[in-house]
Design a protein around this motif. Structure first.
Motif, PDB file in Angstrom:
ATOM      1  N   GLU A 111     -67.079  67.794  97.985  1.00  0.00           N
ATOM      2  CA  GLU A 111     -67.749  67.866  96.682  1.00  0.00           C
ATOM      3  C   GLU A 111     -67.731  66.525  95.946  1.00  0.00           C
ATOM      4  O   GLU A 111     -68.009  66.472  94.753  1.00  0.00           O
TER       5      GLU A 111
ATOM      6  N   GLY B  52     -61.589  58.204  90.950  1.00  0.00           N
ATOM      7  CA  GLY B  52     -60.635  59.149  91.496  1.00  0.00           C
ATOM      8  C   GLY B  52     -61.165  59.864  92.713  1.00  0.00           C
ATOM      9  O   GLY B  52     -60.690  60.936  93.065  1.00  0.00           O
ATOM     10  N   CYS B  53     -62.184  59.261  93.356  1.00  0.00           N
ATOM     11  CA  CYS B  53     -62.810  59.996  94.456  1.00  0.00           C
ATOM     12  C   CYS B  53     -61.945  59.987  95.702  1.00  0.00           C
ATOM     13  O   CYS B  53     -62.125  60.804  96.590  1.00  0.00           O
ATOM     14  N   GLY B  54     -61.000  59.056  95.783  1.00  0.00           N
ATOM     15  CA  GLY B  54     -60.131  59.014  96.953  1.00  0.00           C
ATOM     16  C   GLY B  54     -60.865  58.691  98.230  1.00  0.00           C
ATOM     17  O   GLY B  54     -60.434  59.041  99.318  1.00  0.00           O
TER      18      GLY B  54
ATOM     19  N   ARG C  61     -56.204  63.890  96.973  1.00  0.00           N
ATOM     20  CA  ARG C  61     -57.033  62.733  96.604  1.00  0.00           C
ATOM     21  C   ARG C  61     -57.879  62.973  95.368  1.00  0.00           C
ATOM     22  O   ARG C  61     -59.010  62.491  95.251  1.00  0.00           O
ATOM     23  N   ASN C  62     -57.335  63.714  94.460  1.00  0.00           N
ATOM     24  CA  ASN C  62     -58.016  63.885  93.184  1.00  0.00           C
ATOM     25  C   ASN C  62     -57.291  63.165  92.054  1.00  0.00           C
ATOM     26  O   ASN C  62     -57.792  63.121  90.934  1.00  0.00           O
ATOM     27  N   THR C  63     -56.126  62.651  92.360  1.00  0.00           N
ATOM     28  CA  THR C  63     -55.317  61.973  91.350  1.00  0.00           C
ATOM     29  C   THR C  63     -54.878  60.615  91.886  1.00  0.00           C
ATOM     30  O   THR C  63     -54.336  60.533  92.991  1.00  0.00           O
ATOM     31  N   SER C  64     -55.144  59.582  91.127  1.00  0.00           N
ATOM     32  CA  SER C  64     -54.691  58.238  91.501  1.00  0.00           C
ATOM     33  C   SER C  64     -53.759  57.708  90.422  1.00  0.00           C
ATOM     34  O   SER C  64     -54.076  57.815  89.226  1.00  0.00           O
TER      35      SER C  64
ATOM     36  N   THR D 131     -55.826  58.304  87.050  1.00  0.00           N
ATOM     37  CA  THR D 131     -57.236  58.656  87.160  1.00  0.00           C
ATOM     38  C   THR D 131     -57.332  60.019  87.835  1.00  0.00           C
ATOM     39  O   THR D 131     -56.709  60.248  88.877  1.00  0.00           O
ATOM     40  N   GLN D 132     -58.082  60.917  87.241  1.00  0.00           N
ATOM     41  CA  GLN D 132     -58.100  62.307  87.702  1.00  0.00           C
ATOM     42  C   GLN D 132     -59.529  62.815  87.835  1.00  0.00           C
ATOM     43  O   GLN D 132     -60.336  62.663  86.921  1.00  0.00           O
ATOM     44  N   ASN D 133     -59.825  63.420  88.988  1.00  0.00           N
ATOM     45  CA  ASN D 133     -61.077  64.159  89.135  1.00  0.00           C
ATOM     46  C   ASN D 133     -60.881  65.538  88.525  1.00  0.00           C
ATOM     47  O   ASN D 133     -59.985  66.287  88.949  1.00  0.00           O
ATOM     48  N   LEU D 134     -61.693  65.875  87.564  1.00  0.00           N
ATOM     49  CA  LEU D 134     -61.568  67.195  86.950  1.00  0.00           C
ATOM     50  C   LEU D 134     -62.501  68.201  87.594  1.00  0.00           C
ATOM     51  O   LEU D 134     -62.142  69.350  87.833  1.00  0.00           O
TER      52      LEU D 134
ATOM     53  N   ILE E  87     -51.695  67.903  85.260  1.00  0.00           N
ATOM     54  CA  ILE E  87     -51.754  67.380  86.632  1.00  0.00           C
ATOM     55  C   ILE E  87     -50.462  67.694  87.371  1.00  0.00           C
ATOM     56  O   ILE E  87     -50.470  68.106  88.530  1.00  0.00           O
TER      57      ILE E  87
ATOM     58  N   ASP F 160     -52.935  57.440  95.914  1.00  0.00           N
ATOM     59  CA  ASP F 160     -53.685  58.691  95.743  1.00  0.00           C
ATOM     60  C   ASP F 160     -52.741  59.835  96.066  1.00  0.00           C
ATOM     61  O   ASP F 160     -52.166  59.879  97.163  1.00  0.00           O
TER      62      ASP F 160
ATOM     63  N   CYS G  52     -52.847  71.359  89.020  1.00  0.00           N
ATOM     64  CA  CYS G  52     -54.280  71.614  88.934  1.00  0.00           C
ATOM     65  C   CYS G  52     -55.082  70.454  89.495  1.00  0.00           C
ATOM     66  O   CYS G  52     -56.236  70.605  89.845  1.00  0.00           O
ATOM     67  N   GLY G  53     -54.487  69.264  89.556  1.00  0.00           N
ATOM     68  CA  GLY G  53     -55.222  68.103  90.031  1.00  0.00           C
ATOM     69  C   GLY G  53     -55.490  68.150  91.521  1.00  0.00           C
ATOM     70  O   GLY G  53     -56.522  67.705  91.989  1.00  0.00           O
ATOM     71  N   ARG G  54     -54.584  68.752  92.268  1.00  0.00           N
ATOM     72  CA  ARG G  54     -54.696  68.697  93.719  1.00  0.00           C
ATOM     73  C   ARG G  54     -55.926  69.436  94.237  1.00  0.00           C
ATOM     74  O   ARG G  54     -56.587  68.990  95.157  1.00  0.00           O
ATOM     75  N   GLN G  55     -56.216  70.580  93.628  1.00  0.00           N
ATOM     76  CA  GLN G  55     -57.317  71.398  94.130  1.00  0.00           C
ATOM     77  C   GLN G  55     -58.571  71.242  93.277  1.00  0.00           C
ATOM     78  O   GLN G  55     -59.495  72.039  93.396  1.00  0.00           O
ATOM     79  N   ALA G  56     -58.577  70.262  92.378  1.00  0.00           N
ATOM     80  CA  ALA G  56     -59.684  70.165  91.425  1.00  0.00           C
ATOM     81  C   ALA G  56     -61.031  70.027  92.121  1.00  0.00           C
ATOM     82  O   ALA G  56     -61.985  70.719  91.786  1.00  0.00           O
ATOM     83  N   VAL G  57     -61.116  69.151  93.094  1.00  0.00           N
ATOM     84  CA  VAL G  57     -62.384  68.892  93.779  1.00  0.00           C
ATOM     85  C   VAL G  57     -62.115  68.763  95.279  1.00  0.00           C
ATOM     86  O   VAL G  57     -61.228  68.013  95.684  1.00  0.00           O
ATOM     87  N   ARG G  58     -62.884  69.488  96.073  1.00  0.00           N
ATOM     88  CA  ARG G  58     -62.731  69.370  97.536  1.00  0.00           C
ATOM     89  C   ARG G  58     -63.419  68.096  98.032  1.00  0.00           C
ATOM     90  O   ARG G  58     -64.334  67.583  97.370  1.00  0.00           O
TER      91      ARG G  58
ATOM     92  N   PRO H 173     -51.676  63.764  97.034  1.00  0.00           N
ATOM     93  CA  PRO H 173     -52.282  64.717  97.977  1.00  0.00           C
ATOM     94  C   PRO H 173     -53.465  65.442  97.332  1.00  0.00           C
ATOM     95  O   PRO H 173     -53.402  65.846  96.175  1.00  0.00           O
TER      96      PRO H 173
END
Lengths: 426, 97
Positions: free
Chosen positions: B52, B93-95, A150-153, A222-225, B39, A146, B43-49, A148
């Motif tokens: 959320e 991708g929820c981590g 945790r939105n991208t794996s 895998t990406q959280n958009l 990514i 993951d 933009c991927g890093r701050q996409a979702v806190r 930093p």
């Protein structure tokens, strides 16, 4: 592979695997909240035209996983294919009438060892598969990290297969003179896994084993958009090197009925993009996937899939799914009539209907019943999560060439797939 | 008809390009490259806190949540189609694993 019934030593291997699974279950102090046991059985039934032939497969799967401490996990699994039915012995214009009955059992066992960090994981796995005329040893590794936020794996996996397939020993015969393997030909193994040549009483080799090496690699992102949308992009590559024909199948080429001949090397490339979107007001999600594929045999395909998941109350999930698939034919594949009247397209010829230009449509539904522990109360015995799955898919098959005798059954449904699964977490 | 001559393999034929599916594959690769660039741009890093991710953690949002179902599905389809593999990777991708 098609063939006769399985040899008698398989029950011992099943027993050995069951003992490994049992040992994993009783490792003292190894259980934690993430331990799980899953059991799923799939039933596959396929119609054939005119009621001739048909195929039935029962595919049980059992997997168990336990955590050993915070960072290490062990998993083991077993699955089988119990196959019975009839298939065309000769790829020819009147192939349906040549259907011959067969049955076979395939056993597969697997073990994996996993290491988990705060943002990464590494899994090393190994597996064996065996049936009368085929054996397979698989080793592999996969890693996930993951990034930093945790939105991208990112995931990367690699497996290598050391496979062997039994074949009739055709010596130096030309490709149009080769004889197929038959269900009564001996396919002998050492230790139930490693193939050895079989000889008749005068020392003539009857069967031999041919190697197949398979290298498979897959990378996924895998990406959280947004808080309700995620996407995944996967790139897949595979190289198969070895004997890839069906040793039993004959193709009528002119006046000959020779064992089919496929190229020894096949390279595959596939790319998939898929996405999920949660619909808050409806407590549901829509799923979409698009996949493109191309290989060095000339097969290219496209797949589009749409699905919808809906919560019904607190513990019931219904999922509806539709999928469309279309592919082009391999460059050396021809309709049976053309093999008979025009000869082959190059030095290879195959009666594998999955190498034809074809399309299919799948529609299905899945119902899941969930029971999750609340307030430290178990849902059943030691289990804190229980899930039952019931799934039904139907497939409509269509071949683009000739008289369509190999895929479409000419009946309302070509294929029915039923599945029942139980997932237990403890 | 002369079966003997017609049964001789034709070693001279060439492969036909399969343009439509290969075009789709190229389009998919271009789209994937674009996504990877976005990514990489951060933009991927701050996409979702973290606060959320409630819906992303829901099992209906996790790719191939039921691993056995996914394996069985691939098993069935790869035996009825000429193009196996490339299904993707399980997980979300929820981590939050």
């Amino acid at each position: 592979m098609m063939g006769a019934t399985i040899r008698g030593n398989c029950p011992r291997r099943v027993l050995a695997l069951a003992m490994v699974v049992a040992a994993l279950l009783v490792i003292p102090g190894s259980t934690s909240a993430d331990d799980r046991a899953d059991f799923t059985t799939t039933y596959y039934f396929e119609n054939r035209r005119g009621g001739l032939g048909g195929l039935q497969v029962i595919h049980p799967q059992f997997d168990v996983g336990v955590d050993i401490g915070e960072h290490v996990s062990l998993a083991a699994g077993y699955s089988a294919d119990v196959v019975s039915g009839a298939t065309s012995a000769v790829y020819s214009v009147d192939a349906v009438s040549t259907a011959t009955e067969f049955d076979d059992v395939r056993h597969e066992g697997r073990l994996s060892l996993g290491f988990k960090g705060s943002r990464s994981s590494l899994i090393m796995s190994a597996g064996v598969g065996t049936e009368r005329d085929y054996s397979s040893i698989t080793v592999g590794a996969s890693g996930t990290i993951d990034l930093p936020g945790r939105n991208t794996s990112l995931s990367l996996s690699y497996t290598h297969n050391f496979d062997e397939v039994c074949d009739r020993d055709n010596g130096m015969l030309g490709i149009l003179e080769r004889k197929p393997l038959t269900g009564v030909d001996p396919c002998e193994k050492e230790n139930g896994l490693f193939g050895t040549d079989a000889f008749d009483i005068v020392g003539t080799r009857i069967t031999t084993w041919r190697d197949i090496a398979i290298d498979t690699v897959q990378a996924s992102l895998t990406q959280n958009l947004t808080p309700t949308t995620n996407v995944q992009v996967s790139l897949y590559g595979q190289v198969i090197d070895g004997f890839q024909s069906n040793p039993y199948r004959r193709v009528r080429v002119g006046g000959n009925e020779a064992q089919e001949a496929s190229p020894d090397v096949r390279g595959r490339l596939a790319l998939m993009v898929r996405a999920n979107r949660y619909l808050r007001p409806l407590r549901s999600a829509v799923h979409a996937a698009l996949r493109g594929y191309s290989d060095t045999w000339g097969v290219s395909s496209a797949t589009v899939e749409l699905a919808y998941s809906q919560y019904l109350g607190k513990s019931l999930i219904a999922r509806f799914r539709s999928r469309y698939y279309q592919q082009t034919s391999a460059t050396f594949f021809k309709d049976a009539l053309l093999y008979q009247t025009e000869s082959t397209a190059g030095s290879f010829f195959s009666g594998d209907r999955e190498l034809a230009a074809l399309r299919n449509i799948l529609v299905g539904a899945n119902l899941s019943l969930l029971s999750v522990a609340e307030d430290d109360r178990q849902v059943w015995g030691v289990f804190d999560k229980l899930q039952f799955n019931l799934k039904a898919d139907i497939l409509f098959l269509d071949e683009d060439v000739g008289d369509d005798q190999f895929l479409s059954s000419g009946q309302l449904l070509d294929v029915i797939v039923l599945q029942l699964g139980v997932l237990l977490s403890y | 008809m002369d079966w003997r001559s017609s049964s001789e393999p034709n070693f001279c034929s060439k492969s036909r390009p399969t343009r439509s599916a290969q075009g789709l594959l190229r389009s998919l690769m271009a789209a994937s490259f674009l996504l990877a660039l976005l990514i990489a741009a951060g933009c991927g890093r701050q996409a979702v806190r973290a606060s959320e991710k409630e819906f992303l953690a829901d099992q209906i949002m996790i790719f191939d949540h039921d691993g056995q179902e996914a394996v069985a599905d691939e098993h069935v389809l790869s035996n009825r189609e000429g193009s196996a593999g490339g299904r993707g990777t399980a997980g979300g991708g929820c981590g939050c694993n």
